[in-house]
Design an enzyme around this catalytic site. Structure first.
Site, PDB file in Angstrom:
ATOM      1  CG  HIS A   1      -1.965  -1.066   1.131  1.00  5.09           C
ATOM      2  ND1 HIS A   1      -2.461  -1.734   2.240  1.00  5.09           N
ATOM      3  CD2 HIS A   1      -2.625  -1.601   0.069  1.00  5.09           C
ATOM      4  CE1 HIS A   1      -3.373  -2.613   1.874  1.00  5.09           C
ATOM      5  NE2 HIS A   1      -3.489  -2.556   0.556  1.00  5.09           N
TER       6      HIS A   1
ATOM      7  CD  GLU B   1      -0.892   0.283   4.703  1.00  4.34           C
ATOM      8  OE1 GLU B   1      -0.282  -0.805   4.771  1.00  4.34           O
ATOM      9  OE2 GLU B   1      -2.138   0.345   4.621  1.00  4.34           O
TER      10      GLU B   1
ATOM     11  CG  HIS C   1       0.495  -4.239   4.810  1.00  2.00           C
ATOM     12  ND1 HIS C   1      -0.461  -3.795   3.924  1.00  2.00           N
ATOM     13  CD2 HIS C   1       1.028  -5.361   4.244  1.00  2.00           C
ATOM     14  CE1 HIS C   1      -0.525  -4.602   2.887  1.00  2.00           C
ATOM     15  NE2 HIS C   1       0.361  -5.568   3.059  1.00  2.00           N
TER      16      HIS C   1
ATOM     17  CD  GLU D   1      -1.334  -4.070   9.005  1.00  2.00           C
ATOM     18  OE1 GLU D   1      -0.999  -2.880   8.827  1.00  2.00           O
ATOM     19  OE2 GLU D   1      -2.017  -4.728   8.196  1.00  2.00           O
TER      20      GLU D   1
ATOM     21  CG  HIS E   1     -24.025 -45.892   9.627  1.00  3.76           C
ATOM     22  ND1 HIS E   1     -24.537 -46.993   8.974  1.00  3.76           N
ATOM     23  CD2 HIS E   1     -25.058 -45.378  10.345  1.00  3.76           C
ATOM     24  CE1 HIS E   1     -25.814 -47.140   9.293  1.00  3.76           C
ATOM     25  NE2 HIS E   1     -26.150 -46.171  10.122  1.00  3.76           N
TER      26      HIS E   1
ATOM     27  CD  GLU F   1     -21.510 -48.249   7.720  1.00  4.83           C
ATOM     28  OE1 GLU F   1     -22.135 -47.823   6.724  1.00  4.83           O
ATOM     29  OE2 GLU F   1     -22.051 -48.927   8.615  1.00  4.83           O
TER      30      GLU F   1
ATOM     31  CG  HIS G   1     -24.633 -47.052   4.371  1.00  2.82           C
ATOM     32  ND1 HIS G   1     -24.984 -47.051   5.696  1.00  2.82           N
ATOM     33  CD2 HIS G   1     -25.396 -46.099   3.782  1.00  2.82           C
ATOM     34  CE1 HIS G   1     -25.915 -46.139   5.905  1.00  2.82           C
ATOM     35  NE2 HIS G   1     -26.187 -45.548   4.759  1.00  2.82           N
TER      36      HIS G   1
ATOM     37  CD  GLU H   1     -24.336 -51.534   3.329  1.00  5.07           C
ATOM     38  OE1 GLU H   1     -23.193 -51.374   3.819  1.00  5.07           O
ATOM     39  OE2 GLU H   1     -25.378 -51.155   3.894  1.00  5.07           O
TER      40      GLU H   1
END
Length: 1367
Positions: A112, A115, A222, A315, A552, A555, A659, A752
């Site tokens: 910036h 800054e 900064h 900063e 589950h 699983e 599952h 499954e």
């Protein structure tokens, strides 16, 4: 640091030719000019007393590079908008060559432009490093072992514009010369950043610099406060502040930030005491970026996500551009911090990755640390640097075409990095897959041996084609291009999974959308990744599909397969024909984990156990859904409610629930009426078999039907073709797949995936290979059967909620909001019927092909020509052509994203809390600025004589228009909950500001009378204090009365006179004419509807609940039922976020009950936030949450049923009663108008007025359509005692004649009697007098109509319901 700047920078002139030539000369001279004694002596001793502008900076850096060529090299990585060089000083031993073994470090300053401390201290740092080399042992070691890059100014143009002494950035030098904030311009993981390359050449140069160099550690300097900020800088929610956005290396980032902060005497205090923010504090002088404030497009996150580099933002000073006299002090404050931070580039693990055969370095190899989802890559020499905190780690090296190596239990100690080298061997030809990938992520394991990589790691090699013995010419044709396979095969824990999803959402924004459907019991997000060519929108005619995994928690294969599938679809879209077709024609939703809580406690290696199966409340989620055959007594869980709400919001057609524990596809029904294990056939049994087989056939082991031969208890289990009916396998009540089928349009099966529930990570590639084709083939099934549109034959628009039935299959489905539908069917010929309320049904025949879908469109005709779905059977339905456009407008706002678009197109303002005087002044300012649409009304005064005000907004507020619906918004009945007050002030401002600038807002204001009462209890509000989330101070009025217990209509129920505030609002409510009322309160996140008093269910309960649901469904939290509040007894999940008020807190004398009973107006109460009086900076978030819902009420007030009651001459009948379905009652106001809001359905209208014949009509109300005006014309009631008047008059005349004749006869007889018979005659007269009295009473008694009976003191009964309906 972000600070608001002043005016925008004026257009800067292009650099002159001499500046450009000067820059070129500098570059040439720095890189090639010989160093002699004269140039060495040109270096000026640093004074720390002035700022260097660009020319001086260039000269200073050039002279230093010339003086110290053995350790310094100056170069430019690019130019700014105005042509200034972006100088970088490289400092290391032998800076002109690349050598292995040195980690790269960088500092970037002055991003910036205003800054400026960073710019100067980095020049001082360069000077210190160069001057002290060879004299200071610490600095000499740092320079010898580190490749240091320092960029003093990334934004030289902004610096030149800034002015010394400007502490707040008013001169506008923050941004670059194209007014781009460079720290908001980088690609972002959570946001779409669109900055043109030409507008930010500085950003582009730095991005190239980052990606072309393997930086390890970085600092971005900064100004504006004093703190060290670490990633992430923004979050998925983009909340303005307060959301901690954790990176995978969060602990490491905190440590690095603390290293800098603790060596800075100001930063280490955590209290910068900056002017304007003297109370700002940072614990230990550090902060998470997003928790401080949300920054999209920041550079530090880009470094971490797109390079090997960890960067934090420092900063350095409260004043952005302090006087030069402060420079020496700032340098002294930061010197040790700058050095100490640089030294941390040497912590953790470092080493080389080489090829086993000849020791060739492998560049681009990945280094993976188990449990940390952030990989680094090797550089050009095969070297890597992985910063880590002290601890024990499992580290894996992978490279395409090589066998991964995992080293377990690597010990990282304090101080210098330990060295861990890897030597990778080529994968055998037969184990190399056909597709190319770049890496494989390792799982946590204790093994130190090379990892098995069959089907894991791939290269560009392909299997040799079989030799064609018949071919005599030329080489065989090249193999077909193969799709890219997933790169990551490992178990992803929840934060790991979240980052994975965010990464793919960021990398593929054009086809993905990441969203959450709610939260688990432990507050973890239930993430869903949408993959579509138009994510975020339902495309008409495109079916919606979903996969759900990890229901589950133990699983886990489904969870990982779905992450693999997401990666596969994303990486192959646009190149692989199958993937491209699926993504282009299907809206795919993938939920990897429905039970993240359970997953966290599950254990790898679990074969058939239960640890982690259930959710955190220990309930099995697949036994928790409402069931068709059995009452589920367990409380419905948070995850279950979230999924049910999700299914109600999206028109899913097909789904699979993944599952583990066996290898089979299980289809409905899962249970039967008797609860025993036997075949339980659904109406669509043939369809379910078809789609189940489609999956199993592509998985050869599953299709074989003998899934778990190696597990003793399952070795004889057999499933024909790898599929089974759920209940025949074993009986499950409360399952999710049956609930899908019975309550939505969605067909779901349960898959499954394997006999081991939580297999080792090394087995995951095998599962992907077994299921990849099945997963894709199952998605294809959503395109089977029939699909099409159901349209209005006249208007051509789609009809929502129309029903599609198939002859012989007892399972109807309904159309989506656009009128489109999908119906899965097996091949064959069917008779389909489409029907909808207010329309004549239509039958069509369709033949479903063996492959693909048959398109069948329906056109339905309205009954008796009503074009709105309000079927009025009778001659008095009035269709005003001038209303048609408004009805289309309301429907447009009610469907799809109409309100979302309205919100995007309108302006808004800023937020703060207003005390009473400020509030009054604010309302008056609205009337002064918008006099044509606002009027301010004084309702009364509080106990302490503060005025209670009401603001009306309409296009002609001076003249009431009874033909328009009137809606009331109120807040502040409890002074300690002022959020509602501020939301209503913002709502009023929002409407006024956007009037005459937004067509939709114009239309809503022009057609509605809006009354806003922002503060009912101003005295209590004056006592309440900000940040008090649960304090009762200010809840009551000055007399200590809770005003929401003071509304009584019957004098017999009241023990004291109403409070002045109550009386003012009671008078407003009893003005009548209101159609709807919305009251805002606080302390919960919930919508309640009448009654607060303990009553039995009432006839209009469905309507009251429906109105509350409309508000909640447009609220991002309420619609999911996520209503739980921290430290509150309120339930965590309430279906749809709606509750009858008495179920929350039963009490008498509430405002909403009074509104219903005595104002004949339904009222809902919205509890807007858990905290009663949250900080003001949360108001903008709360406004964003409630804005759409508030607008939805302005739309909803135009629905239901409305009309005019008049006699044959056209004279309006005031006070006529409209009875709906024999219960709900409303009364006509001035002009004979009536309006009642109703839940969707069919209603019988009964109109009753004194002296007129009763009228009846039927009407159908829908959720999308505005109410049409119904005209009810009354005839005079000529009936007496229910008989025609003429008949009654003739009968009365005959009766009188008969009486007269009888009287004459009696008189004659009596005259002939002797005087001795006088007593008998007297008795006869007495009898006749009694008889005459009876006749007199009969003739005088007027009939009692339903209406006259209604007005007999029953208006004083608390037992009435909505619109004066009696229980």
């Amino acid at each position: 640091m972000w600070r608001k700047t002043g005016e925008r920078e004026r257009s800067a002139p292009r650099p002159t030719l001499c500046v450009g030539l000067f820059a070129i000369v500098l570059v040439v001279s720095v890189s090639s000019a010989p160093v002699d004694d004269d140039t060495v002596h040109d270096v000026v001793v640093e004074t720390y007393g002035r700022y260097y502008h660009f020319k001086e900076l260039s000269e200073r850096l050039t002279s230093l590079a010339r003086k110290y060529p053995h350790i310094a090299a100056l170069s430019s990585i690019g130019r700014s908008v105005q042509g200034r060089e972006l100088w970088v000083m490289r400092i290391t031993a032998d800076p002109t060559t690349e050598v292995p073994g040195k980690p790269k470090f960088k500092y970037v300053g002055n991003m910036h432009g205003d800054e400026t401390i960073s710019r100067q201290v980095l020049v001082y740092l360069i000077d210190l490093l160069l001057r002290s080399y060879g004299e200071d042992q610490r600095i000499s070691e740092l320079v010898n072992t580190t490749d240091i890059y320092i960029m003093p100014s990334m934004n030289p143009d902004g610096f030149e514009k800034s002015e010394e002494g400007d502490c707040s950035g008013r001169t506008g030098g923050r941004n670059n010369a194209k007014d781009i904030d460079l720290n908001r311009s980088f690609p972002d993981q959570f946001d779409q950043i669109t900055v043109k390359t030409d507008d930010a050449p500085e950003r582009t140069a730095v991005m190239n610099w980052i990606t072309n160099n393997s930086f390890v550690l970085s600092g971005n300097l900064h100004g504006g406060t004093v703190v060290a900020s670490y990633p992430f800088d923004d979050s998925f929610s983009h909340a303005q502040t307060g959301v901690y956005s954790q990176s995978p290396d969060d602990a490491l980032f905190k440590y690095l930030a603390q290293v800098y902060a603790k060596n800075n005497p100001v930063m280490s205090t955590g209290e910068p005491k900056c002017e304007g923010e003297p109370d700002e504090k940072f614990k230990d002088g550090i902060t998470n970026g997003a928790e401080w404030y949300d920054v999209s497009g920041g550079m530090q996150d880009y470094n971490y996500l797109n390079g090997n580099c960890l960067e934090i933002t420092m900063e350095l000073s409260c004043c952005k551009y302090p006087p030069a006299t402060q420079l020496q002090k700032e340098w002294e404050n930061n010197r040790e911090s700058l050095l100490a931070y640089m030294e941390k580039v040497h912590i953790g693990v470092r080493g080389f990755v080489k090829e086993a055969e000849n020791g060739t370095p492998l560049s681009g190899a990945k280094i993976l640390v188990a449990g940390i989802n952030h990989n680094v890559s090797t550089g050009r020499f095969g070297d890597y640097y992985r910063l880590l905190l002290p601890g024990t780690y499992n580290i894996t090296a992978v490279a395409p075409g090589y066998t991964p190596i995992m080293v377990a239990n690597v010990q990282v100690s304090q101080g210098k990095a330990m060295e861990q080298n890897f030597t990778l061997a080529l994968v055998n030809d037969e184990s190399i897959s056909r597709t190319a990938t770049s890496s494989l992520t390792a799982s946590t394991t204790t093994s130190a041996s090379p990892m098995s990589t069959k089907n894991n790691v791939t290269s560009d090699s392909t299997d040799p084609a079989e030799e064609d013995s018949g071919s005599k010419t030329g080489p065989p044709p090249p193999p077909e291009p193969q799709p890219l396979q997933p790169q990551e095969f490992r178990h992803h824990h929840n934060s790991d999974m979240e980052l994975f999803l965010q990464k793919f959402n960021t990398n593929y924004p054009s086809i993905t959308r990441l969203y959450s459907i709610g939260k688990s019991v432990k507050n973890l997000e239930l993430w869903v990744m949408e993959i579509s060519d138009n994510p975020g929108k339902h495309e008409q005619g495109e079916p919606e599909f979903k996969y759900i995994g990890n229901m589950h928690g133990n699983e886990v294969v489904g969870r990982e397969l779905l992450l693999n599938l997401i990666e596969y679809l994303c990486r192959n879209y646009g190149t692989d024909p199958e993937v491209t077709e699926l993504v282009s024609t299907t809206r795919i939703h993938i939920m990897p984990s429905m039970n993240p809580d359970g997953y966290e406690v599950a254990q790898e290696g679990d074969i058939s156990g239960y640890q982690g199966r259930n959710n955190s409340n220990n309930f099995d989620l697949n036994r928790n859904f409402p069931d068709q055959f059995k009452i589920i007594t367990d409380p419905i869980q948070q995850e279950t409610i979230a999924v049910m709400g999700w299914l109600k919001r999206y028109p899913f057609v097909l789904s699979a629930n993944l599952h583990g524990g066996s290898l089979v596809v299980n289809y409905p029904f899962d249970d039967d009426p008797e609860g025993i294990s036997r075949y339980s056939k659904s109406p669509d049994d043939a369809v379910f078999k078809m789609i189940a087989t489609a999956y199993s056939k592509e998985n050869s082991q599953m299709y074989d039907g003998y899934p778990c031969k190696d597990i003793l208890q399952y070795q004889y289990e057999h499933f024909q073709d790898g599929i089974t009916n759920g209940a025949q396998w074993y009986n499950v009540a409360g399952g999710m797949q049956d609930w899908n089928y019975m309550n939505t349009n969605c067909f779901e099966v349960t898959i499954e995936l394997g006999c081991v529930k939580y297999p080792p990570a090394a087995d995951l590639p095998m599962y992907w290979e077994q299921n990849r084709k099945s997963l894709l083939q199952f998605i294809h099934q959503v395109h089977r059967g029939v699909k099409g549109m159901v349209n209005d034959s006249t208007a051509g628009t789609g009809i929502p909620n129309a029903t599609i039935t198939v002859e012989g299959i007892d399972h109807p489905i309904s159309t989506n909001t656009d009128g489109d539908y999908w119906r899965l069917l097996v091949p064959g010929t069917y008779r389909l019927t489409a029907s909808a309320q207010g329309y004549s049904s239509v039958d069509l025949y369709a033949t479903v092909p063996k492959d693909g879908v048959e398109v069948v469109n329906f056109k339905l005709t309205r009954i008796q020509g009503n074009e709105n779905g309000q079927n009025t059977k009778g001659p008095n339905a009035w269709v005003d052509p001038s209303e048609e456009e408004f009805h289309r407008f309301i429907k447009q706002l009610s469907v799809s994203d109409g309100l979302d678009q309205l919100i995007q197109d309108t302006a808004t303002t800023s937020f703060r809390y207003h005390r009473h005087e400020e509030l009054s002044e604010f309302l008056r300012s609205l009337t002064l600025n918008f006099p044509n649409i606002t009027i301010l009304q004084r309702l009364g005064e509080s106990v302490e004589f503060r005025t209670i005000l009401a603001l009306e907004i309409s296009n002609n507020p001076q003249e009431p228009d009874p033909s328009k619906p009137k809606i009331r918004f109120m807040a502040g009945i409890h002074g300690n909950a002022p959020v509602g007050t501020e939301l209503l002030l913002e709502f009023a401002t929002y409407l006024c500001i956007n009037y005459n600038t937004n067509a939709a807002i114009n239309r809503l204001i022009n057609e509605t009378r809006i009354v806003i009462v922002p503060s009912i209890n101003p005295d209590g509000r004056e006592l309440a204090k900000e940040n008090e989330c649960s304090s009762t101070v200010g809840m009551t009025n000055t007399n200590g009365k809770d005003l929401d217990t003071d509304f009584f209509g019957n004098a017999s129920e009241r023990t004291a006179n109403p409070q002045p505030e109550t009386r003012a609002i009671m008078d407003l409510i009893q003005e009548k004419g209101y159609t709807l009322s919305v009251a805002l309160d606080g302390g919960s996140v919930l919508v309640t509807y009448p009654y607060d008093k303990p009553v039995q269910p009432v006839e209009n309960d469905s309507t009251l609940r429906y109105l509350a649901t409309v508000y909640a469904s447009n609220h991002p939290k309420l619609r999911f039922g996520n209503t739980g509040c921290p430290n509150s007894s309120q339930m965590g999940n309430i279906p749809e976020g709606v509750l009858r008020a008495a179920e929350r807190h039963s009490h008498m004398g509430s405002m909403k009950d009074f509104s219903v009973d005595f104002g004949h107006c339904p009222e809902i109460t919205v509890y807007t936030s858990c905290c009663l009086f949250p900080p003001a900076d949360q108001l903008s978030m709360l406004w964003a949450e409630n804005k759409k819902s508030l607008l939805s009420m302005l739309v909803e007030v135009h629905k239901g049923v409305r009309g005019i009651v008049k006699d044959k001459s056209g004279k309006p009948i005031v006070g006529a009663m409209i009875v709906l379905n024999g219960g709900v009652r409303v009364f006509t106001n001035e002009g004979g108008y009536f309006h009642a809001l109703l839940s969707p359905g069919t209603y019988n209208i009964e109109a009753v007025a004194e002296g007129y014949q009763q009228q009846r009509q039927d009407v159908t109300v829908t959720s999308l359509d505005a109410a049409r005006t119904i005209i009810i014309e009354f005839d005079m009631d000529n009936r007496v005692f229910g008989l025609p008047r003429e008949l009654v008059v003739a009968a009365a005349a005959a009766a009188m004649t008969a009486l007269a004749i009888t009287a004459c006869i009696i008189w004659c007889v009596c005259s002939a009697k002797s005087n001795g018979q006088k007593d008998g005659f007297h008795r006869l007269r007495q009898h006749r007098d009694d008889y005459d009295d009876e006749i007199h009473l009969t003739s005088m008694g007027s009939k009692k109509s339903l209406l006259s009976h209604e007005f007999q003191d029953e208006s004083e009964s608390d037992e009435e319901t909505l619109y004066a309906n009696k229980l």
